[in-house]
Motif scaffolding. Structure first.
Motif, PDB file in Angstrom:
ATOM      1  N   GLN A  50      18.718  20.250 -27.788  1.00 35.88           N
ATOM      2  CA  GLN A  50      19.259  18.647 -27.578  1.00 35.88           C
ATOM      3  C   GLN A  50      20.366  19.293 -27.551  1.00 35.88           C
ATOM      4  O   GLN A  50      21.251  17.816 -26.699  1.00 35.88           O
ATOM      5  CB  GLN A  50      17.970  17.540 -28.282  1.00 35.88           C
ATOM      6  CG  GLN A  50      18.639  16.492 -28.112  1.00 35.88           C
ATOM      7  CD  GLN A  50      18.023  15.761 -26.755  1.00 35.88           C
ATOM      8  OE1 GLN A  50      17.165  16.606 -26.185  1.00 35.88           O
ATOM      9  NE2 GLN A  50      18.871  15.456 -26.006  1.00 35.88           N
ATOM     10  N   PHE A  53      22.008  20.191 -24.234  1.00 35.13           N
ATOM     11  CA  PHE A  53      21.674  19.148 -23.114  1.00 35.13           C
ATOM     12  C   PHE A  53      22.669  17.991 -23.728  1.00 35.13           C
ATOM     13  O   PHE A  53      22.964  17.552 -22.636  1.00 35.13           O
ATOM     14  CB  PHE A  53      20.573  18.801 -23.499  1.00 35.13           C
ATOM     15  CG  PHE A  53      20.117  17.418 -22.269  1.00 35.13           C
ATOM     16  CD1 PHE A  53      20.075  18.101 -21.159  1.00 35.13           C
ATOM     17  CD2 PHE A  53      20.009  15.978 -23.037  1.00 35.13           C
ATOM     18  CE1 PHE A  53      20.120  16.421 -19.647  1.00 35.13           C
ATOM     19  CE2 PHE A  53      20.150  15.139 -22.351  1.00 35.13           C
ATOM     20  CZ  PHE A  53      20.340  15.078 -20.933  1.00 35.13           C
ATOM     21  N   ARG A 168      18.399  18.304 -17.122  1.00 34.68           N
ATOM     22  CA  ARG A 168      16.912  18.930 -19.022  1.00 34.68           C
ATOM     23  C   ARG A 168      16.024  19.578 -18.653  1.00 34.68           C
ATOM     24  O   ARG A 168      15.811  20.504 -18.939  1.00 34.68           O
ATOM     25  CB  ARG A 168      16.624  17.260 -19.153  1.00 34.68           C
ATOM     26  CG  ARG A 168      15.673  17.729 -20.434  1.00 34.68           C
ATOM     27  CD  ARG A 168      14.804  16.549 -20.968  1.00 34.68           C
ATOM     28  NE  ARG A 168      15.922  15.625 -21.037  1.00 34.68           N
ATOM     29  CZ  ARG A 168      16.534  14.517 -22.066  1.00 34.68           C
ATOM     30  NH1 ARG A 168      16.392  15.663 -23.792  1.00 34.68           N
ATOM     31  NH2 ARG A 168      17.692  13.877 -22.403  1.00 34.68           N
TER      32      ARG A 168
END
Length: 196
Positions: A50, A53, A168
């Motif tokens: 995450q 990202f 993603r």
């Protein structure tokens, strides 16, 4: 045609990469825009997928207007010329193929061509959607119709967020998160409120 590396990479291995290698391995996460990964490298090391990202998305969102527009313009249209010529990236072929966009009947082709034309004339770049978030082609076409009602600022922002969602999905297929560390069986658990 660009063929991204689909070998799964561990997040731990990503942390060891120099900038050039990082851009080589992750540059295809954003269509024809390896500069996103190159710039995001400086935001590392990345504690989680995450976090990686978020670093990549921050580069997209923080880019200048002209860079953002150029990034949007290099994306392929839905079932467009690149699809017919077989010149889309491997990722785009897979993403469009899942919903049947590479094998359409003539009436559907005409409808999509009309939507593509109207959208590009209105906004100056192709319609972009994270197709993995759609269950059917009908859902995608409804989305195009709805987004054609947006003003320019809203749709530019929406399109960039869809680029991030495409990224993603590609990131999830490419990079494995570190496993959650488990306490050693020899280490007694720490009680809440106790000193560590």
């Amino acid at each position: 045609m660009s063929s991204p590396t689909h070998t799964s990479l561990s997040l731990a291995s990503i942390r060891t990469l120099e900038q050039d290698r990082f851009a080589d391995r992750l540059g295809s996460l954003v269509e024809h825009s390896p500069w996103v990964a190159r710039r995001a490298w400086s935001r590392g090391p990345f504690a989680t997928r995450q976090a990686l990202f978020d670093a990549l998305a921050a580069e997209i969102r923080g880019a200048g207007d002209e860079e953002q527009l150029a990034l949007l313009r290099v994306h392929p249209e839905l079932a467009g010329q690149e699809a017919r010529a077989g010149s889309m990236t491997t990722d785009s072929q897979s993403e469009q193929g899942r919903l049947g966009l590479l094998r359409l009947d003539a009436p559907t082709v005409r409808r999509i061509e009309d939507l593509n034309r109207r959208y590009r004339e209105r906004f100056g770049f192709p319609f972009i959607a994270a197709l993995r978030l759609h269950a059917s082609l009908d859902s995608v076409l409804t989305d195009v119709e709805q987004r054609l009602t947006h003003d320019d600022v809203t749709e530019r922002r929406t399109a960039l967020e869809q680029v991030c969602e495409v990224m993603r999905g590609r990131l999830e297929r490419t990079v494995t998160d570190d496993p959650t560390p488990h306490p050693s069986p020899d280490t007694p658990p720490t009680l809440a409120g106790s000193p560590s």
